[in-house]
Design a protein around this motif. Structure first.
Motif, PDB file in Angstrom:
ATOM      1  N   ILE A  55      -4.525  -2.538 -17.079  1.00 57.62           N
ATOM      2  CA  ILE A  55      -5.741  -3.275 -17.423  1.00 57.62           C
ATOM      3  C   ILE A  55      -5.652  -4.713 -16.918  1.00 57.62           C
ATOM      4  CG2 ILE A  55      -7.181  -4.154 -19.308  1.00 57.62           C
ATOM      5  CD1 ILE A  55      -7.285  -1.117 -19.133  1.00 57.62           C
ATOM      6  N   ILE A  56      -6.735  -5.181 -16.279  1.00 57.99           N
ATOM      7  CA  ILE A  56      -6.974  -6.614 -16.086  1.00 57.99           C
ATOM      8  C   ILE A  56      -8.309  -6.898 -16.736  1.00 57.99           C
ATOM      9  CG2 ILE A  56      -7.420  -8.488 -14.470  1.00 57.99           C
ATOM     10  CD1 ILE A  56      -5.680  -7.083 -12.417  1.00 57.99           C
ATOM     11  N   ALA A  79      -4.621   2.075  -7.055  1.00 52.23           N
ATOM     12  CA  ALA A  79      -6.085   2.134  -7.087  1.00 52.23           C
ATOM     13  C   ALA A  79      -6.660   1.109  -8.050  1.00 52.23           C
ATOM     14  CB  ALA A  79      -6.542   3.532  -7.497  1.00 52.23           C
ATOM     15  N   LEU A  80      -7.744   0.467  -7.632  1.00 51.33           N
ATOM     16  CA  LEU A  80      -8.490  -0.464  -8.466  1.00 51.33           C
ATOM     17  C   LEU A  80      -9.816   0.174  -8.866  1.00 51.33           C
ATOM     18  CD1 LEU A  80      -7.978  -3.736  -6.368  1.00 51.33           C
ATOM     19  CD2 LEU A  80      -6.720  -3.061  -8.430  1.00 51.33           C
ATOM     20  N   ILE A  81     -10.142   0.096 -10.145  1.00 51.74           N
ATOM     21  CA  ILE A  81     -11.413   0.601 -10.661  1.00 51.74           C
ATOM     22  C   ILE A  81     -12.260  -0.598 -11.061  1.00 51.74           C
ATOM     23  CG2 ILE A  81     -12.541   2.029 -12.393  1.00 51.74           C
ATOM     24  CD1 ILE A  81      -9.830   3.470 -12.765  1.00 51.74           C
ATOM     25  N   GLN A  82     -13.375  -0.793 -10.368  1.00 51.69           N
ATOM     26  CA  GLN A  82     -14.259  -1.929 -10.669  1.00 51.69           C
ATOM     27  C   GLN A  82     -15.303  -1.502 -11.703  1.00 51.69           C
ATOM     28  OE1 GLN A  82     -16.471  -3.546  -7.317  1.00 51.69           O
ATOM     29  NE2 GLN A  82     -16.556  -5.563  -8.266  1.00 51.69           N
ATOM     30  N   LEU A  83     -15.210  -2.063 -12.891  1.00 50.16           N
ATOM     31  CA  LEU A  83     -16.144  -1.756 -13.974  1.00 50.16           C
ATOM     32  C   LEU A  83     -17.247  -2.812 -14.007  1.00 50.16           C
ATOM     33  CD1 LEU A  83     -16.967  -0.197 -16.547  1.00 50.16           C
ATOM     34  CD2 LEU A  83     -15.353  -1.625 -17.820  1.00 50.16           C
ATOM     35  N   LEU A 140     -10.552  -2.965 -13.962  1.00 52.48           N
ATOM     36  CA  LEU A 140     -10.942  -4.370 -13.933  1.00 52.48           C
ATOM     37  C   LEU A 140     -12.146  -4.565 -14.852  1.00 52.48           C
ATOM     38  CD1 LEU A 140     -10.805  -4.843 -10.040  1.00 52.48           C
ATOM     39  CD2 LEU A 140      -8.947  -5.196 -11.697  1.00 52.48           C
ATOM     40  N   ILE A 141     -11.932  -5.273 -15.977  1.00 55.09           N
ATOM     41  CA  ILE A 141     -12.969  -5.430 -17.005  1.00 55.09           C
ATOM     42  C   ILE A 141     -13.507  -6.857 -16.980  1.00 55.09           C
ATOM     43  CG2 ILE A 141     -13.510  -5.205 -19.455  1.00 55.09           C
ATOM     44  CD1 ILE A 141     -10.988  -3.429 -19.706  1.00 55.09           C
ATOM     45  N   LYS A 146     -13.306 -11.389  -5.296  1.00 56.98           N
ATOM     46  CA  LYS A 146     -12.243 -12.084  -4.566  1.00 56.98           C
ATOM     47  C   LYS A 146     -10.904 -11.401  -4.782  1.00 56.98           C
ATOM     48  CE  LYS A 146     -10.100 -16.592  -3.759  1.00 56.98           C
ATOM     49  NZ  LYS A 146     -10.156 -18.059  -4.028  1.00 56.98           N
ATOM     50  N   LEU A 147     -10.630 -10.993  -6.010  1.00 60.37           N
ATOM     51  CA  LEU A 147      -9.377 -10.297  -6.318  1.00 60.37           C
ATOM     52  C   LEU A 147      -9.244  -9.034  -5.468  1.00 60.37           C
ATOM     53  CD1 LEU A 147      -7.946  -9.528  -9.840  1.00 60.37           C
ATOM     54  CD2 LEU A 147      -8.383  -7.659  -8.258  1.00 60.37           C
ATOM     55  N   ILE A 148     -10.299  -8.231  -5.442  1.00 55.63           N
ATOM     56  CA  ILE A 148     -10.259  -6.978  -4.693  1.00 55.63           C
ATOM     57  C   ILE A 148     -10.052  -7.240  -3.203  1.00 55.63           C
ATOM     58  CG2 ILE A 148     -11.651  -4.998  -3.968  1.00 55.63           C
ATOM     59  CD1 ILE A 148     -12.985  -5.185  -6.799  1.00 55.63           C
TER      60      ILE A 148
END
Length: 289
Positions: A139-140, A100-104, A50-51, A63-65
């Motif tokens: 990628i988002i 899995a979500l990676i918060q950048l 998540l960029i 909110k997305l997460i």
């Protein structure tokens, strides 16, 4: 009076620093609930990065997460902070984690352009590959975060060859910033670009050779009946398709009426579209919303 003004100034500085630190916090992760897995969701091993865009922080994708975790669709398992000097700090893992979500989070994201973010992204994705063995990455990316991603992969043969990007979702991302909303995409192509960054992209994409096909989803907003999300004209985003080649890509786009620039990572209609793109067992057809 001077003492009062000085004290007020100090208060504003402390308040500003406090808010900055607050917004740099990552969103709390919540593991998938094994007894509530959904039959329409494909749970897989490809993590999603998540960029954020310019000025974006930990709030951008909060909110997305929370929405995806509440719906038991995905789980945030990693947070990455990048300092203003480019130091990458990772907390968490994506190993053996489904959806899995990676918060950048860029610790200082108020730059004059997206050149620093481009460099930081190259370091981040390289580290994910080398240290965490990530060889596939969805990628988002929002706004200039999407611009930085496109430039990062275009700049790096290593990123093209060592990591696959099955699905790339760009949200209100300017690709060619020459034009405003008063010109159509067709007219803009005839007129020609004066955006030097875009001209460089055109040259780099002539040599672009990813290890596997990439499917791009170009999601745009429109406010008050205009052809802009209030910050990025749709025509600027549509120039993405000019860079792509059928040999290694597919391209889809949709415009969401009544959704502004911020709403592209907040609006439930957009969030529902993205979870279907990334994890639905059935292929969806994007429609103008």
């Amino acid at each position: 009076m001077k003492k009062l003004l000085f004290a007020f100034g100090i208060f504003l500085i402390v308040l500003g620093l406090g808010l900055q630190l607050f917004f740099l916090r990552g969103t709390k992760g919540q593991a998938l609930r094994p007894n509530e897995l959904r039959s329409n969701i494909a749970y897989n091993d490809v993590p999603t990065l998540l960029i954020p865009g310019w000025g974006g922080n930990g709030w951008t994708y909060s909110k997305l997460i929370k929405h995806y975790q509440a719906e038991n669709i995905a789980q945030k398992t990693m947070t990455i902070h990048v300092s203003p000097t480019g130091k990458v700090k990772v907390k968490g893992t994506v190993a053996h984690k489904k959806n899995a979500l990676i918060q950048l989070i860029f610790d200082w994201n108020y730059t004059k352009d997206y050149v620093p973010q481009t460099k930081w992204l190259k370091k981040t994705i390289t580290l994910l590959h080398e240290r965490y063995h990530v060889d596939k990455l969805n990628i988002i990316a929002h706004s200039w975060g999407g611009s930085a991603f496109v430039h990062a992969v275009a700049d790096s043969k290593i990123l093209q060859k060592q990591v696959a990007y099955p699905k790339v979702i760009l949200l209100g991302t300017p690709i060619d910033e020459s034009f405003d909303e008063n010109i159509s995409y067709r007219q803009a192509q005839k007129q020609g670009s004066n955006d030097e960054n875009y001209k460089q992209l055109v040259k780099k994409f002539k040599r672009f050779a990813p290890q596997s096909n990439i499917t791009f989803y170009n999601l745009m907003g429109a406010v008050a009946g205009e052809k802009t999300d209030g910050s990025v004209p749709n025509v600027q985003s549509k120039f993405l398709q000019k860079l792509l080649r059928p040999a290694w890509s597919k391209y889809y786009q949709a415009v969401y009426q009544g959704v502004d620039h911020t709403g592209l990572h907040q609006n439930v209609r957009v969030l529902d579209t993205m979870d279907k793109i990334l994890w639905n067992k059935k292929t969806i057809a994007l429609k103008e919303q």
